[in-house]
Write a protein that holds these residues in place. Structure first.
Motif, mmCIF file in Angstrom:
data_model
loop_
_atom_site.group_PDB
_atom_site.id
_atom_site.type_symbol
_atom_site.label_atom_id
_atom_site.label_comp_id
_atom_site.label_asym_id
_atom_site.label_seq_id
_atom_site.Cartn_x
_atom_site.Cartn_y
_atom_site.Cartn_z
ATOM 1 N N THR A 1 10.079 13.324 -14.970
ATOM 2 C CA THR A 1 11.276 13.568 -14.165
ATOM 3 C C THR A 1 12.435 13.973 -15.062
ATOM 4 O OG1 THR A 1 12.206 11.318 -14.258
ATOM 5 C CG2 THR A 1 10.570 11.758 -12.526
ATOM 6 N N ASP A 2 13.440 14.580 -14.433
ATOM 7 C CA ASP A 2 14.673 14.835 -15.176
ATOM 8 C C ASP A 2 15.541 13.580 -15.105
ATOM 9 O OD1 ASP A 2 15.929 14.834 -12.658
ATOM 10 O OD2 ASP A 2 16.241 17.008 -12.639
ATOM 11 N N ALA A 3 16.728 13.636 -15.678
ATOM 12 C CA ALA A 3 17.610 12.471 -15.745
ATOM 13 C C ALA A 3 18.066 11.999 -14.364
ATOM 14 C CB ALA A 3 18.825 12.784 -16.619
ATOM 15 N N GLU B 1 11.318 14.994 -9.742
ATOM 16 C CA GLU B 1 10.000 15.147 -10.343
ATOM 17 C C GLU B 1 9.769 16.584 -10.782
ATOM 18 O OE1 GLU B 1 6.392 12.924 -8.932
ATOM 19 O OE2 GLU B 1 5.798 14.964 -8.359
ATOM 20 N N LEU B 2 9.400 16.753 -12.056
ATOM 21 C CA LEU B 2 9.141 18.075 -12.617
ATOM 22 C C LEU B 2 7.651 18.350 -12.754
ATOM 23 C CD1 LEU B 2 11.835 18.016 -15.428
ATOM 24 C CD2 LEU B 2 12.025 19.004 -13.134
ATOM 25 N N ILE C 1 -0.167 16.564 -18.769
ATOM 26 C CA ILE C 1 0.880 17.445 -18.244
ATOM 27 C C ILE C 1 1.204 18.465 -19.322
ATOM 28 C CG2 ILE C 1 3.325 17.615 -17.631
ATOM 29 C CD1 ILE C 1 3.116 14.897 -16.308
ATOM 30 N N LEU C 2 1.175 19.725 -18.939
ATOM 31 C CA LEU C 2 1.566 20.809 -19.832
ATOM 32 C C LEU C 2 2.666 21.580 -19.117
ATOM 33 C CD1 LEU C 2 1.178 22.469 -22.409
ATOM 34 C CD2 LEU C 2 -0.597 23.747 -21.213
ATOM 35 N N THR C 3 3.875 21.511 -19.631
ATOM 36 C CA THR C 3 5.006 22.153 -18.965
ATOM 37 C C THR C 3 6.056 22.552 -19.989
ATOM 38 O OG1 THR C 3 6.562 21.924 -17.125
ATOM 39 C CG2 THR C 3 6.300 20.010 -18.529
ATOM 40 N N TYR D 1 14.842 13.424 -20.287
ATOM 41 C CA TYR D 1 13.698 13.465 -19.382
ATOM 42 C C TYR D 1 12.968 12.138 -19.500
ATOM 43 C CZ TYR D 1 14.683 18.400 -19.200
ATOM 44 O OH TYR D 1 15.319 19.600 -19.021
ATOM 45 N N TYR D 2 12.268 11.774 -18.442
ATOM 46 C CA TYR D 2 11.553 10.511 -18.409
ATOM 47 C C TYR D 2 10.084 10.761 -18.076
ATOM 48 C CZ TYR D 2 16.250 8.672 -18.361
ATOM 49 O OH TYR D 2 17.548 8.402 -18.683
#
Length: 101
Positions: free
Chosen positions: A20-22, A26-27, A49-51, A59-60
């Motif tokens: 997730t971002d701050a 959810e990313l 996860i590949l992003t 980011y968390y």
């Protein structure tokens, strides 16, 4: 890239990864990443996860168990970093053909 090593290390953990971002948006999410090198194994329980992150900032990354279990035997290794180049070749011939004489 974020990758969990658990089942490949004989842990019962069925990992899930959530990025997730701050603000908590959810990313990326992954439950089971296919592992082509696992032979006949049908339950690929390790997550990956590949992003590309959209910008600099906080980011968390959350690691959990899909079955909501845990304990000392649910050990895992988490790798975070750039993807590592690798190569695997698999050949499954339908029949063996002798070389020409």
């Amino acid at each position: 890239m974020a990758e969990v090593y658990a089942r490949r290390l004989d842990s019962p953990l069925d990992s899930v990864l959530r990025l997730t971002d701050a603000k908590g948006k959810e990313l990326a999410f992954n439950d089971d990443a296919p592992d082509e090198g696992a032979g006949l194994e049908t339950h690929h329980a390790d997550s990956r996860i590949l992003t590309t992150l959209p910008a600099s900032g906080s980011y968390y990354l959350y690691v959990g168990d899909a079955q909501q279990k845990g304990g000392p035997e649910y050990a895992y290794r988490l790798r975070i970093g750039a993807p590592q180049p690798d190569f695997e070749l698999r050949v499954t011939p339908r029949r063996s053909t002798p070389a020409p004489a």
